[in-house]
Design a protein around this motif. Structure first.
Motif, PDB file in Angstrom:
ATOM      1  N   ASP A 120      21.300   9.798  12.954  1.00  0.00           N
ATOM      2  CA  ASP A 120      21.256   9.768  14.422  1.00  0.00           C
ATOM      3  C   ASP A 120      19.934   9.196  14.920  1.00  0.00           C
ATOM      4  O   ASP A 120      19.906   8.412  15.868  1.00  0.00           O
ATOM      5  N   GLU A 121      18.839   9.582  14.264  1.00  0.00           N
ATOM      6  CA  GLU A 121      17.519   9.083  14.661  1.00  0.00           C
ATOM      7  C   GLU A 121      17.436   7.559  14.529  1.00  0.00           C
ATOM      8  O   GLU A 121      16.790   6.893  15.327  1.00  0.00           O
ATOM      9  N   HIS A 122      18.095   7.026  13.502  1.00  0.00           N
ATOM     10  CA  HIS A 122      18.053   5.586  13.261  1.00  0.00           C
ATOM     11  C   HIS A 122      19.274   4.862  13.841  1.00  0.00           C
ATOM     12  O   HIS A 122      19.486   3.684  13.558  1.00  0.00           O
ATOM     13  N   GLU A 123      20.049   5.599  14.610  1.00  0.00           N
ATOM     14  CA  GLU A 123      21.257   5.052  15.244  1.00  0.00           C
ATOM     15  C   GLU A 123      22.141   4.343  14.229  1.00  0.00           C
ATOM     16  O   GLU A 123      22.558   3.203  14.419  1.00  0.00           O
ATOM     17  N   MET A 124      22.409   5.039  13.141  1.00  0.00           N
ATOM     18  CA  MET A 124      23.248   4.504  12.075  1.00  0.00           C
ATOM     19  C   MET A 124      24.508   5.346  11.949  1.00  0.00           C
ATOM     20  O   MET A 124      24.511   6.532  12.279  1.00  0.00           O
ATOM     21  N   SER A 125      25.549   4.715  11.445  1.00  0.00           N
ATOM     22  CA  SER A 125      26.791   5.448  11.171  1.00  0.00           C
ATOM     23  C   SER A 125      26.878   5.736   9.675  1.00  0.00           C
ATOM     24  O   SER A 125      26.083   5.237   8.879  1.00  0.00           O
ATOM     25  N   ILE A 126      27.865   6.495   9.323  1.00  0.00           N
ATOM     26  CA  ILE A 126      28.111   6.778   7.907  1.00  0.00           C
ATOM     27  C   ILE A 126      28.422   5.470   7.168  1.00  0.00           C
ATOM     28  O   ILE A 126      27.969   5.266   6.033  1.00  0.00           O
ATOM     29  N   MET A 127      29.159   4.598   7.811  1.00  0.00           N
ATOM     30  CA  MET A 127      29.498   3.319   7.184  1.00  0.00           C
ATOM     31  C   MET A 127      28.238   2.481   6.958  1.00  0.00           C
ATOM     32  O   MET A 127      28.117   1.805   5.940  1.00  0.00           O
ATOM     33  N   ASP A 128      27.298   2.529   7.907  1.00  0.00           N
ATOM     34  CA  ASP A 128      26.030   1.812   7.726  1.00  0.00           C
ATOM     35  C   ASP A 128      25.287   2.351   6.496  1.00  0.00           C
ATOM     36  O   ASP A 128      24.756   1.577   5.690  1.00  0.00           O
ATOM     37  N   LEU A 129      25.269   3.644   6.374  1.00  0.00           N
ATOM     38  CA  LEU A 129      24.607   4.263   5.226  1.00  0.00           C
ATOM     39  C   LEU A 129      25.298   3.868   3.925  1.00  0.00           C
ATOM     40  O   LEU A 129      24.632   3.542   2.934  1.00  0.00           O
ATOM     41  N   LYS A 130      26.612   3.878   3.957  1.00  0.00           N
ATOM     42  CA  LYS A 130      27.377   3.495   2.766  1.00  0.00           C
ATOM     43  C   LYS A 130      27.040   2.070   2.345  1.00  0.00           C
ATOM     44  O   LYS A 130      26.777   1.809   1.166  1.00  0.00           O
ATOM     45  N   GLU A 131      27.037   1.161   3.307  1.00  0.00           N
ATOM     46  CA  GLU A 131      26.719  -0.234   3.002  1.00  0.00           C
ATOM     47  C   GLU A 131      25.291  -0.374   2.481  1.00  0.00           C
ATOM     48  O   GLU A 131      25.042  -1.131   1.538  1.00  0.00           O
TER      49      GLU A 131
ATOM     50  N   LEU B 200      23.528   1.883   0.875  1.00  0.00           N
ATOM     51  CA  LEU B 200      23.474   2.412  -0.490  1.00  0.00           C
ATOM     52  C   LEU B 200      24.107   1.459  -1.499  1.00  0.00           C
ATOM     53  O   LEU B 200      23.574   1.254  -2.588  1.00  0.00           O
ATOM     54  N   ILE B 201      25.220   0.875  -1.121  1.00  0.00           N
ATOM     55  CA  ILE B 201      25.893  -0.065  -2.022  1.00  0.00           C
ATOM     56  C   ILE B 201      25.015  -1.295  -2.249  1.00  0.00           C
ATOM     57  O   ILE B 201      24.865  -1.753  -3.381  1.00  0.00           O
TER      58      ILE B 201
ATOM     59  N   LYS C   9      22.083  -0.458  -4.485  1.00  0.00           N
ATOM     60  CA  LYS C   9      22.533  -0.282  -5.876  1.00  0.00           C
ATOM     61  C   LYS C   9      22.737  -1.634  -6.536  1.00  0.00           C
ATOM     62  O   LYS C   9      22.391  -1.835  -7.685  1.00  0.00           O
ATOM     63  N   THR C  10      23.280  -2.564  -5.787  1.00  0.00           N
ATOM     64  CA  THR C  10      23.491  -3.927  -6.305  1.00  0.00           C
ATOM     65  C   THR C  10      22.159  -4.604  -6.569  1.00  0.00           C
ATOM     66  O   THR C  10      21.990  -5.277  -7.581  1.00  0.00           O
ATOM     67  N   ASP C  11      21.159  -4.399  -5.674  1.00  0.00           N
ATOM     68  CA  ASP C  11      19.842  -4.993  -5.859  1.00  0.00           C
ATOM     69  C   ASP C  11      19.161  -4.436  -7.107  1.00  0.00           C
ATOM     70  O   ASP C  11      18.502  -5.175  -7.835  1.00  0.00           O
ATOM     71  N   VAL C  12      19.313  -3.182  -7.363  1.00  0.00           N
ATOM     72  CA  VAL C  12      18.692  -2.550  -8.532  1.00  0.00           C
ATOM     73  C   VAL C  12      19.340  -3.056  -9.816  1.00  0.00           C
ATOM     74  O   VAL C  12      18.667  -3.279 -10.819  1.00  0.00           O
ATOM     75  N   ALA C  13      20.642  -3.289  -9.790  1.00  0.00           N
ATOM     76  CA  ALA C  13      21.354  -3.759 -10.971  1.00  0.00           C
ATOM     77  C   ALA C  13      20.941  -5.179 -11.335  1.00  0.00           C
ATOM     78  O   ALA C  13      21.018  -5.572 -12.505  1.00  0.00           O
TER      79      ALA C  13
END
Length: 80
Positions: A58-69, A71-72, A75-79
């Motif tokens: 909420d503080e960063h005005e993000m949705s769950i989908m934003d967080l999911k993207e 994180l994904i 994860k791809t960058d780390v791989a």
């Protein structure tokens, strides 16, 4: 003056065995109760953690989908 019939060693042992079994049952029941309480506390901890994440979103005005993207993609960058 006699106080009653003396118990035989076998009777004494049977009574002791009965007491031990009753104590074991009490401890098992107590353990079950404590395990249930442990699960409740763990569930409350998870809920509080989700509340913290939700607050940050909420503080960063993000949705769950934003967080999911996010994180994904991280994860791809780390791989790579």
């Amino acid at each position: 003056m006699p106080r009653g019939v003396r118990k035989t060693p076998l009777e004494k042992l049977n009574e002791e065995l009965k007491e031990v079994r009753e104590s074991m049952k009490q401890y098992k029941d107590c353990l079950i109760t404590l395990e249930e309480k442990e699960k409740e506390i763990q569930d409350k901890i998870k809920l509080e953690q989700f509340k913290e994440v939700s607050s940050i979103l909420d503080e960063h005005e993000m949705s769950i989908m934003d967080l999911k993207e996010l994180l994904i993609s991280s994860k791809t960058d780390v791989a790579e």
